[in-house]
Design a protein around this motif. Sequence first.
Motif, PDB file in Angstrom:
ATOM      1  N   GLU A  54       0.832  -1.211   0.000  1.00 17.02           N
ATOM      2  CA  GLU A  54       0.000   0.000   0.000  1.00 17.02           C
ATOM      3  C   GLU A  54       0.868   1.262   0.000  1.00 17.02           C
ATOM      4  N   GLN A  55       1.929   1.250   0.802  1.00 19.16           N
ATOM      5  CA  GLN A  55       2.821   2.406   0.848  1.00 19.16           C
ATOM      6  C   GLN A  55       3.558   2.589  -0.475  1.00 19.16           C
ATOM      7  N   GLU A  58       1.270   4.337  -2.723  1.00 16.91           N
ATOM      8  CA  GLU A  58       1.101   5.744  -2.335  1.00 16.91           C
ATOM      9  C   GLU A  58       2.314   6.606  -2.647  1.00 16.91           C
TER      10      GLU A  58
END
Length: 145
Positions: A54-55, A58
């Motif tokens: 997820e990071q 992002e």
Amino acid sequence: MTLLELGDLHEDLPELAPRRGKVVARGRRAPRIPGRLAFVERVELGVEPRLAREQAFEHIAPALARNGYELSVVGGALMFRRRWRPLWTILLAVFTFPVGLLALAHHGEDELIVEIEEGPHGGTELIAHGVGPLNVRRAFATLRE
């Protein structure tokens, strides 16, 4: 042999002693040579693989998108590709017009692969490899700090 298996072979080797100056993890300096060069960055993160992925979406994906890379997901790995036109093709098209326009059909392509897997010590291992310009190689090198 995969990069993860190679990492397991190097796991029991002693760490390099830090040197003076700006040095990043494992005694390696941040990239300084301009141009498009091949690189490999391996980073151990203290978060679970789902959160690391997820990071990456992002932070890594938008930065590479600003540099003209397109994202695709291949078997759990993030693959970034960028097509670019070398300067020589434009110059050839201008100075040998109209025959030189054929040079504009030539494109170069850079490819970066980011693998996010469960690490050997319970965390997450991020392995990035491919060919990229200096600003992209430096961005991945900062992950080691």
